[in-house]
Structure formats: structure tokens, C-alpha cells
Design an enzyme around this catalytic site. Structure first.
Site, PDB file in Angstrom:
ATOM      1  CG  PHE A 138      -1.481   1.270   1.521  1.00 16.40           C
ATOM      2  CD1 PHE A 138      -2.353   2.006   0.691  1.00 16.40           C
ATOM      3  CD2 PHE A 138      -1.312   1.918   2.895  1.00 16.40           C
ATOM      4  CE1 PHE A 138      -2.613   3.149   0.874  1.00 16.40           C
ATOM      5  CE2 PHE A 138      -1.602   3.144   3.150  1.00 16.40           C
ATOM      6  CZ  PHE A 138      -2.451   4.032   2.230  1.00 16.40           C
ATOM      7  CB  SER A 139       0.957   4.417   0.512  1.00 16.14           C
ATOM      8  OG  SER A 139       1.374   5.544   0.350  1.00 16.14           O
ATOM      9  CB  ALA A 140       5.945   4.153   0.746  1.00 13.54           C
ATOM     10  CG  HIS A 181      -3.240   7.606   0.215  1.00 13.32           C
ATOM     11  ND1 HIS A 181      -2.982   7.169  -0.977  1.00 13.32           N
ATOM     12  CD2 HIS A 181      -2.263   7.414   1.317  1.00 13.32           C
ATOM     13  CE1 HIS A 181      -1.526   6.715  -0.968  1.00 13.32           C
ATOM     14  NE2 HIS A 181      -1.181   6.592   0.449  1.00 13.32           N
TER      15      HIS A 181
END
Length: 319
Positions: free
Chosen positions: A149-151, A281
């Protein structure tokens, strides 16, 4: 009433009590998230945690799950719901963890050249964790998958690009295309699918495939990592896979989610793009006991759809 003076008799009485109440006692001790040391030279200075179901048979799959910024392995493990499918589908889980010494926000360094190249830095550390799992847990080297997820999603893209010979599939949740840098987080980029695909091909020159299957997840209202990245990731990986950027099918799913499918000439789905409305997000979860429900809500874990379930099905981990 008869008195039970022995532990076995007490256990029998408890079992009958739970059965009458509609519950079943567990047949085995539950697995726990455990830190692992000595998994390799670890040039990226990451931590490794694993979740290994009791009695895991040899030849089981292994899933690498990468947390986002300001998160930890235990946070991601506690919310994303993968432990449910590890038990149900007999898979080992690896949760790499970033440290604040490497990155002030505990983000995986998806934009640092020394950490996103094959045989170097954080990418090599994660690959060494996979090697450890294959050797120690008897996992199937041909059924290794990575999600994040994300980074962590951006780092999942790094692993798919730099080690396509290691991973059979991946899932990128609110992540970024490989080797785009931090600018992609905020601004759409003017690249053709071939240019996006070239970035992947350059990560391991000479690799002839097959390329991993890729699942892409995005919240339609994401303002942290702009949704344009969903299209750019699609362009990057459909080009690497050698398939058109036009979906071969579209399906409506819980939470109003739309799944676009991109298939190989054989008809087998090679890439799926999930567009999740109404969330910002986050890595979507759907708490509940049904097979397609999982996880627990929290910061960056919106209640919408169980991304882990549909990812596991796409990878064919389950029945």
C-alpha cells in the site's frame, strides 16, 4: 452434578459447552506475527516479520506484504486481512518493515536509485526474505507474490520490475509506476505505454518472461497519490505484458468498485484494475466473516471492499 478432577475431563466439558453454544474450539494454536533475524546480508537494513500457519505443508505459496509510510509491519498485518487467507489457503506471509533510520517517515525508498535496482539495497533485502521463506518454510518458489500500500505499493512495483523471475504476481494499492520518482505522486506524467514499459524492461535487461500478473487498486478520491497513477500503472504493466491498454471486460463488485480486466491472447487475465469510489488514500477492507470479507478499519484502511480477498483470487491462491 459429577465433579471433574482431571484436566482432560475439564477440557471435555468445555468442548461440550462451546459446542452447545454454537462455537468450535480451535484445533491448533493460532500463528502469530514473529520477527525473523539472520535472513541474509540485508543491504537495505530492513526488518523481517513472518506469519506462518501451523502445519503449513511444503510447496505452499508465500505472500510479501509491504506497509505504507508512518506504518509498521504489525499495523499492516493487523488491518489488511491477509492472515485470514494465509490460514484458509495455506500460505506463508512476509511483512518487511522499514525503519526511521532509513527514512524519517518509515517509507520504503521507492525513489532511491540504490534501493530500487536489482541486487541492491532494499530490493535485495526483500528478495533475501523470499529466499529465506522458500528454504525455511518449504514455500513454492514458483508461487511467490508481493503486495503493498502507498509507498509499499510503489515498492511492490519495484520488486515486480527488478525480480520478475521471483514473483508470479503482484498487487499495487495506491502506489506508483516503477522508477517514476516522487513527482508521480502529485502530477500526471506525459509518457506513452512503451516509455512506461521501457522503465520496467530496463530493470532486468534480457528478461524474456513470463512477466508477473498485476493487480492495481485505487481510491477514486485519493489526493495523496493522484488517481492518474492507476492509468499510468496500467499502461506500464500492460505494455510489459505485451497486451493492449483496452480492457477485455468490466465487472461491478461490492462497494461500487469497478474491476477492469486485461487478458492475454489466451483469454487468461494478466492485469486487473480496481477503481474504488468514495475512498481517499487507503487500502480498502471489509470487516466480516464471509469469505470475501476481511480486515479491520483504521487510519488508511477504509471500509469498502476486501482488497486482499480479490487479490488472492486473482493470484489463484484459493479454490
Amino acid at each position: 452434578m459429577a465433579r471433574f478432577g482431571r484436566p482432560a475431563a475439564v477440557a471435555s466439558l468445555l468442548a461440550m459447552t462451546f459446542a452447545l453454544a454454537g462455537f468450535a474450539l480451535p484445533l491448533r494454536a493460532a500463528a502469530t506475527l514473529t520477527q525473523v533475524s539472520g535472513f541474509g546480508s540485508n543491504p537495505g537494513a530492513l526488518r523481517m516479520y513472518s506469519y506462518v500457519p501451523a502445519g503449513l505443508p511444503d510447496g505452499s505459496p508465500v505472500v510479501v506484504a509491504l506497509h505504507g509510510c508512518a506504518q509498521s509491519a504489525s499495523d499492516y498485518y493487523g488491518h489488511i486481512g491477509w492472515s485470514k487467507y494465509a490460514e484458509a489457503y495455506h500460505a506463508a506471509l512476509i511483512f518487511p518493515e522499514q525503519t526511521s533510520a532509513n527514512n524519517p517517515l518509515s517509507c520504503f525508498n521507492w525513489y532511491v536509485a540504490g534501493d530500487i535496482a536489482r541486487g541492491q539495497g532494499e530490493a535485495l533485502s526483500i528478495k533475501q526474505m523470499v529466499d529465506y521463506a522458500v528454504t525455511r518454510y518449504g514455500s513454492d518458489r514458483h508461487r511467490v507474490y508481493v503486495t503493498g500500500f502507498s509507498a509499499g505499493g510503489a515498492m511492490a512495483a519495484v520488486m515486480l520490475a527488478t525480480y520478475p523471475d521471483v514473483f508470479a504476481g503482484g498487487a499495487i494499492i495506491a502506489g506508483l509506476p516503477y522508477n517514476c520518482g516522487t513527482i508521480c505522486q502529485y502530477q500526471p506524467q506525459n509518457k506513452t505505454p512503451a516509455q512506461w514499459g521501457d522503465l520496467v524492461r530496463a530493470a532486468y535487461p534480457g528478461f524474456s518472461g513470463p512477466w508477473p500478473r498485476v493487480s492495481i487498486w485505487y481510491g477514486a478520491s485519493d489526493t495523496t497519490v493522484i488517481p492518474a497513477n492507476a492509468t499510468e500503472l496500467r499502461d506500464q504493466w500492460t505494455n510489459a505484458l505485451g497486451i493492449p491498454q483496452t480492457p477485455t471486460g468490466s465487472t461491478g463488485l461490492p462497494g461500487g468498485t469497478t474491476r477492469e480486466t486485461y487478458a492475454l491472447p489466451s483469454g487468461e487475465a494478466a492485469l486487473e484494475l480496481y477503481r474504488v469510489p468514495g475512498i481517499r488514500h487507503g487500502a480498502p477492507v471489509d470487516p466480516g466473516s464471509a469469505e470475501n470479507q476481511c480486515g479491520s478499519t483504521g487510519t488508511y484502511y477504509p471500509d469498502s471492499i476486501c482488497s486482499s480477498h480479490y487479490t488472492a483470487q486473482f493470484w489463484k491462491l484459493g479454490p
